[in-house]
Scaffold this active site. Structure first.
Site, PDB file in Angstrom:
ATOM      1  N   ARG A  41      -2.770   5.834   5.749  1.00 15.37           N
ATOM      2  CA  ARG A  41      -2.844   5.281   4.390  1.00 15.37           C
ATOM      3  C   ARG A  41      -4.087   4.408   4.182  1.00 15.37           C
ATOM      4  O   ARG A  41      -4.617   4.336   3.080  1.00 15.37           O
ATOM      5  CB  ARG A  41      -1.595   4.482   4.076  1.00 15.37           C
ATOM      6  N   ASP A 149       6.550  -5.922 -10.181  1.00 16.92           N
ATOM      7  CA  ASP A 149       6.293  -5.316  -8.873  1.00 16.92           C
ATOM      8  C   ASP A 149       5.092  -6.043  -8.284  1.00 16.92           C
ATOM      9  O   ASP A 149       4.319  -6.679  -9.004  1.00 16.92           O
ATOM     10  CB  ASP A 149       5.986  -3.814  -9.016  1.00 16.92           C
TER      11      ASP A 149
END
Ligand SMILES: C[S@@+](CC[C@H](N)C(=O)[O-])C[C@H]1O[C@@H](n2cnc3c(N)ncnc32)[C@H](O)[C@@H]1O
Length: 281
Positions: A41, A149
Protein backbone atom coordinates in the site's frame (compact mmCIF):
# COMPACT_ATOMS: atom_id res chain seq x y z
CA UNK A 1 11.06 4.74 -22.34
CA UNK A 2 11.58 5.49 -18.63
CA UNK A 3 12.54 2.50 -16.48
CA UNK A 4 9.88 1.36 -13.99
CA UNK A 5 10.77 1.97 -10.34
CA UNK A 6 11.87 -1.22 -8.54
CA UNK A 7 9.45 -2.21 -5.74
CA UNK A 8 11.13 -1.65 -2.40
CA UNK A 9 11.28 -4.14 0.49
CA UNK A 10 9.99 -3.07 3.90
CA UNK A 11 12.44 -4.31 6.54
CA UNK A 12 11.23 -5.62 9.92
CA UNK A 13 12.81 -2.61 11.60
CA UNK A 14 11.01 -0.10 9.34
CA UNK A 15 7.74 -2.03 9.70
CA UNK A 16 8.07 -1.81 13.43
CA UNK A 17 8.82 1.96 13.27
CA UNK A 18 5.86 2.57 10.98
CA UNK A 19 3.43 0.41 12.93
CA UNK A 20 4.33 2.20 16.20
CA UNK A 21 3.85 5.54 14.45
CA UNK A 22 0.49 4.51 12.91
CA UNK A 23 -0.69 3.27 16.31
CA UNK A 24 0.22 6.59 17.91
CA UNK A 25 -1.39 8.73 15.19
CA UNK A 26 -4.61 6.83 14.44
CA UNK A 27 -4.89 3.95 16.92
CA UNK A 28 -4.69 1.31 14.18
CA UNK A 29 -2.93 -1.76 15.51
CA UNK A 30 -0.97 -3.45 12.69
CA UNK A 31 0.09 -6.98 13.57
CA UNK A 32 3.22 -8.43 11.85
CA UNK A 33 0.84 -10.28 9.48
CA UNK A 34 0.04 -6.89 7.90
CA UNK A 35 3.65 -6.24 6.81
CA UNK A 36 3.15 -7.29 3.17
CA UNK A 37 -0.09 -5.32 2.97
CA UNK A 38 1.59 -2.17 4.33
CA UNK A 39 4.54 -2.64 1.96
CA UNK A 40 2.31 -2.82 -1.09
CA UNK A 41 0.00 0.00 0.00
CA UNK A 42 2.84 2.44 0.72
CA UNK A 43 4.77 1.56 -2.45
CA UNK A 44 2.72 4.10 -4.44
CA UNK A 45 3.52 6.85 -1.92
CA UNK A 46 7.27 6.17 -2.32
CA UNK A 47 6.89 6.37 -6.10
CA UNK A 48 4.77 9.51 -5.93
CA UNK A 49 7.26 11.26 -3.66
CA UNK A 50 10.33 9.87 -5.53
CA UNK A 51 11.60 8.44 -2.26
CA UNK A 52 13.97 5.52 -2.81
CA UNK A 53 13.62 3.47 0.39
CA UNK A 54 11.12 2.77 3.16
CA UNK A 55 13.68 3.93 5.65
CA UNK A 56 13.79 7.38 4.00
CA UNK A 57 9.97 7.36 3.85
CA UNK A 58 9.83 6.70 7.63
CA UNK A 59 12.20 9.63 8.27
CA UNK A 60 10.06 11.87 6.07
CA UNK A 61 6.60 10.99 7.40
CA UNK A 62 7.79 11.39 11.00
CA UNK A 63 9.46 14.77 10.34
CA UNK A 64 7.59 18.06 10.99
CA UNK A 65 7.03 18.55 7.22
CA UNK A 66 5.88 14.93 6.80
CA UNK A 67 3.47 15.20 9.72
CA UNK A 68 1.88 18.19 8.01
CA UNK A 69 1.92 16.99 4.41
CA UNK A 70 2.25 13.22 4.26
CA UNK A 71 0.42 11.86 7.30
CA UNK A 72 -3.05 12.19 5.70
CA UNK A 73 -1.89 10.24 2.62
CA UNK A 74 -0.28 7.57 4.74
CA UNK A 75 -3.50 7.14 6.73
CA UNK A 76 -5.45 6.89 3.45
CA UNK A 77 -3.10 4.13 2.35
CA UNK A 78 -3.35 2.25 5.64
CA UNK A 79 -7.05 2.41 6.57
CA UNK A 80 -9.50 -0.18 5.22
CA UNK A 81 -12.55 1.59 3.89
CA UNK A 82 -14.88 -1.24 2.97
CA UNK A 83 -18.52 -0.25 3.40
CA UNK A 84 -21.93 -0.63 1.73
CA UNK A 85 -25.41 0.83 1.61
CA UNK A 86 -27.66 -0.95 4.14
CA UNK A 87 -24.66 -2.89 5.47
CA UNK A 88 -25.65 -4.96 8.52
CA UNK A 89 -29.35 -4.20 8.02
CA UNK A 90 -30.40 -5.21 11.54
CA UNK A 91 -29.41 -1.70 12.68
CA UNK A 92 -31.62 0.00 10.12
CA UNK A 93 -34.52 -2.35 10.94
CA UNK A 94 -34.08 -1.53 14.62
CA UNK A 95 -34.13 2.20 13.87
CA UNK A 96 -37.31 1.89 11.82
CA UNK A 97 -39.19 -0.53 14.04
CA UNK A 98 -38.18 0.41 17.59
CA UNK A 99 -35.88 3.35 18.07
CA UNK A 100 -37.59 5.99 15.91
CA UNK A 101 -41.20 5.22 16.93
CA UNK A 102 -40.21 5.29 20.64
CA UNK A 103 -38.15 8.47 20.25
CA UNK A 104 -40.92 10.15 18.27
CA UNK A 105 -43.56 9.28 20.86
CA UNK A 106 -41.55 11.07 23.56
CA UNK A 107 -39.96 13.98 21.73
CA UNK A 108 -41.95 14.72 18.58
CA UNK A 109 -40.90 18.37 18.54
CA UNK A 110 -37.16 17.85 19.07
CA UNK A 111 -34.38 17.15 16.56
CA UNK A 112 -33.19 13.56 16.18
CA UNK A 113 -29.38 13.64 16.09
CA UNK A 114 -27.19 10.87 14.62
CA UNK A 115 -23.41 10.58 14.28
CA UNK A 116 -21.85 8.12 11.86
CA UNK A 117 -18.40 8.14 13.42
CA UNK A 118 -16.25 6.18 10.92
CA UNK A 119 -18.36 6.81 7.87
CA UNK A 120 -15.88 5.86 5.13
CA UNK A 121 -17.13 6.94 1.68
CA UNK A 122 -20.62 7.88 2.89
CA UNK A 123 -22.77 4.82 2.24
CA UNK A 124 -23.56 4.50 5.97
CA UNK A 125 -24.74 8.10 6.60
CA UNK A 126 -26.69 8.22 3.32
CA UNK A 127 -28.45 4.98 4.33
CA UNK A 128 -29.28 6.61 7.68
CA UNK A 129 -30.63 9.64 5.79
CA UNK A 130 -32.88 7.40 3.65
CA UNK A 131 -34.26 5.66 6.75
CA UNK A 132 -34.96 9.00 8.45
CA UNK A 133 -36.53 10.49 5.33
CA UNK A 134 -38.80 7.45 5.01
CA UNK A 135 -39.81 7.63 8.67
CA UNK A 136 -40.47 11.35 8.18
CA UNK A 137 -43.14 10.63 5.54
CA UNK A 138 -45.56 9.50 8.24
CA UNK A 139 -44.12 11.58 11.08
CA UNK A 140 -42.81 15.08 10.34
CA UNK A 141 -39.27 14.80 11.68
CA UNK A 142 -36.46 17.24 12.23
CA UNK A 143 -33.09 15.48 12.15
CA UNK A 144 -29.37 16.12 11.90
CA UNK A 145 -26.72 13.68 10.62
CA UNK A 146 -23.04 14.27 11.30
CA UNK A 147 -20.65 11.88 9.53
CA UNK A 148 -16.91 11.73 10.13
CA UNK A 149 -13.82 9.76 9.25
CA UNK A 150 -10.06 10.12 9.66
CA UNK A 151 -9.40 9.70 5.93
CA UNK A 152 -9.65 12.77 3.72
CA UNK A 153 -9.77 10.56 0.62
CA UNK A 154 -12.99 8.80 1.62
CA UNK A 155 -14.54 12.04 2.88
CA UNK A 156 -14.01 13.60 -0.55
CA UNK A 157 -15.80 10.64 -2.13
CA UNK A 158 -18.59 10.89 0.41
CA UNK A 159 -19.17 14.59 -0.32
CA UNK A 160 -19.20 13.90 -4.07
CA UNK A 161 -21.73 11.14 -3.41
CA UNK A 162 -21.22 9.36 -6.74
CA UNK A 163 -21.15 5.55 -6.61
CA UNK A 164 -20.97 2.66 -9.09
CA UNK A 165 -24.39 1.43 -10.16
CA UNK A 166 -23.84 -2.03 -8.63
CA UNK A 167 -23.22 -0.54 -5.18
CA UNK A 168 -26.92 0.24 -4.76
CA UNK A 169 -28.01 -3.37 -5.25
CA UNK A 170 -29.09 -3.47 -1.57
CA UNK A 171 -31.12 -0.25 -1.81
CA UNK A 172 -34.83 -1.00 -2.33
CA UNK A 173 -36.09 0.17 -5.73
CA UNK A 174 -38.62 2.59 -4.20
CA UNK A 175 -35.82 4.37 -2.33
CA UNK A 176 -33.61 4.47 -5.44
CA UNK A 177 -36.44 6.18 -7.29
CA UNK A 178 -37.10 8.65 -4.50
CA UNK A 179 -33.59 9.63 -3.46
CA UNK A 180 -30.99 8.73 -6.13
CA UNK A 181 -30.07 10.23 -9.48
CA UNK A 182 -28.54 8.59 -12.52
CA UNK A 183 -25.09 9.98 -13.24
CA UNK A 184 -21.88 9.23 -15.18
CA UNK A 185 -18.35 8.56 -13.96
CA UNK A 186 -15.59 11.17 -14.43
CA UNK A 187 -14.81 9.94 -17.93
CA UNK A 188 -18.51 10.11 -18.81
CA UNK A 189 -18.49 6.41 -19.73
CA UNK A 190 -19.82 4.10 -17.03
CA UNK A 191 -23.30 4.74 -15.59
CA UNK A 192 -23.16 5.62 -11.91
CA UNK A 193 -25.63 6.90 -9.38
CA UNK A 194 -25.50 10.03 -7.26
CA UNK A 195 -27.29 10.74 -4.02
CA UNK A 196 -29.96 13.32 -4.79
CA UNK A 197 -29.71 16.84 -3.33
CA UNK A 198 -32.27 16.02 -0.63
CA UNK A 199 -29.86 13.48 0.93
CA UNK A 200 -26.65 15.35 0.10
CA UNK A 201 -27.74 18.45 1.93
CA UNK A 202 -28.79 16.47 4.99
CA UNK A 203 -25.40 14.97 5.85
CA UNK A 204 -22.68 17.15 7.36
CA UNK A 205 -19.19 15.66 6.84
CA UNK A 206 -16.20 16.37 9.11
CA UNK A 207 -12.70 14.96 9.50
CA UNK A 208 -12.40 13.51 12.99
CA UNK A 209 -9.69 11.23 14.34
CA UNK A 210 -11.41 9.16 17.02
CA UNK A 211 -8.26 8.78 19.07
CA UNK A 212 -7.75 12.54 19.39
CA UNK A 213 -9.71 14.95 21.58
CA UNK A 214 -13.09 15.38 19.94
CA UNK A 215 -14.15 18.99 20.08
CA UNK A 216 -16.65 21.04 18.10
CA UNK A 217 -19.29 18.32 18.06
CA UNK A 218 -22.62 18.07 19.91
CA UNK A 219 -22.84 16.08 23.11
CA UNK A 220 -26.49 15.13 22.92
CA UNK A 221 -26.67 12.62 20.05
CA UNK A 222 -29.59 10.20 20.11
CA UNK A 223 -27.69 7.58 18.15
CA UNK A 224 -24.03 6.92 17.34
CA UNK A 225 -22.83 4.44 14.72
CA UNK A 226 -19.31 3.15 15.44
CA UNK A 227 -19.21 0.18 13.12
CA UNK A 228 -16.27 -1.80 11.76
CA UNK A 229 -13.55 0.47 13.09
CA UNK A 230 -13.10 -0.81 16.66
CA UNK A 231 -11.74 -3.98 15.10
CA UNK A 232 -8.55 -2.11 14.14
CA UNK A 233 -7.91 -0.85 17.68
CA UNK A 234 -6.43 -2.69 20.65
CA UNK A 235 -8.45 -3.10 23.83
CA UNK A 236 -7.18 0.06 25.57
CA UNK A 237 -7.88 2.20 22.49
CA UNK A 238 -11.33 0.64 22.04
CA UNK A 239 -12.24 1.56 25.61
CA UNK A 240 -10.92 5.13 25.29
CA UNK A 241 -12.71 5.70 21.98
CA UNK A 242 -16.01 4.26 23.20
CA UNK A 243 -15.94 6.28 26.42
CA UNK A 244 -15.38 9.40 24.34
CA UNK A 245 -18.28 8.52 22.02
CA UNK A 246 -20.55 7.73 24.96
CA UNK A 247 -19.80 11.16 26.40
CA UNK A 248 -21.36 12.59 23.21
CA UNK A 249 -24.51 10.48 23.55
CA UNK A 250 -27.48 11.58 25.64
CA UNK A 251 -28.57 9.27 28.46
CA UNK A 252 -30.85 6.59 26.94
CA UNK A 253 -29.27 7.16 23.50
CA UNK A 254 -28.11 4.22 21.40
CA UNK A 255 -24.70 2.99 20.23
CA UNK A 256 -24.39 0.61 17.27
CA UNK A 257 -21.19 -1.38 16.71
CA UNK A 258 -20.22 -3.77 13.88
CA UNK A 259 -21.21 -7.44 13.91
CA UNK A 260 -17.66 -8.69 14.22
CA UNK A 261 -17.01 -6.36 17.17
CA UNK A 262 -17.70 -6.76 20.86
CA UNK A 263 -17.58 -4.59 23.97
CA UNK A 264 -18.10 -7.33 26.57
CA UNK A 265 -14.51 -7.14 27.76
CA UNK A 266 -14.80 -3.37 28.37
CA UNK A 267 -16.23 -1.63 31.36
CA UNK A 268 -18.73 0.81 29.86
CA UNK A 269 -21.90 2.50 31.16
CA UNK A 270 -24.20 0.73 28.70
CA UNK A 271 -26.97 -1.84 28.68
CA UNK A 272 -27.04 -4.35 25.85
CA UNK A 273 -30.29 -4.38 23.86
CA UNK A 274 -29.22 -6.72 21.03
CA UNK A 275 -25.81 -8.24 20.24
CA UNK A 276 -24.49 -5.05 18.59
CA UNK A 277 -26.96 -2.51 19.99
CA UNK A 278 -26.33 -0.74 23.32
CA UNK A 279 -28.15 1.90 25.32
CA UNK A 280 -26.33 4.47 27.44
CA UNK A 281 -27.19 4.22 31.13
C1 LIG B 1 -14.19 -0.56 7.38
S1 LIG B 1 -14.60 1.15 7.36
C2 LIG B 1 -16.21 1.12 8.12
C3 LIG B 1 -17.22 2.02 7.44
C4 LIG B 1 -18.63 1.96 7.99
N1 LIG B 1 -18.69 2.37 9.38
C5 LIG B 1 -19.22 0.59 7.83
O1 LIG B 1 -19.36 -0.15 8.82
O2 LIG B 1 -19.56 0.21 6.69
C6 LIG B 1 -13.55 1.77 8.67
C7 LIG B 1 -13.34 3.27 8.61
O3 LIG B 1 -12.72 3.69 9.82
C8 LIG B 1 -11.88 4.78 9.52
N2 LIG B 1 -10.92 4.97 10.61
C9 LIG B 1 -9.82 4.23 10.93
N3 LIG B 1 -9.18 4.75 11.99
C10 LIG B 1 -9.89 5.84 12.38
C11 LIG B 1 -9.72 6.81 13.41
N4 LIG B 1 -8.69 6.75 14.27
N5 LIG B 1 -10.63 7.81 13.50
C12 LIG B 1 -11.69 7.88 12.64
N6 LIG B 1 -11.88 7.00 11.63
C13 LIG B 1 -11.00 5.99 11.50
C14 LIG B 1 -11.25 4.38 8.20
O4 LIG B 1 -10.71 5.49 7.50
C15 LIG B 1 -12.41 3.70 7.48
O5 LIG B 1 -13.07 4.57 6.61
Amino acid sequence: MAALAQPQKLSDADFSRLSRFIYKECGINLTPLKKILLESRLQKRLEHLHIGTFSAYCDYVMSPAGLQQELVYMIDAVATNKTDFFREPVHFDFMREHLLPAWYANRPSGTFKVWSSACSSGEEPYTIAMVLEEFGIGHPLSYRIVASDISTKVLKKAIQAIYPMQSVAQVPMALCKRYLLRSKDKEGERPTIRMGPRLRTRVEFKRINLIEDITGIDNDFDLIFCRNVLIYFDRATQETVLRKLLSKLRRGGYLFIGHSESVHHLNLPVQQVKPTIFRKL
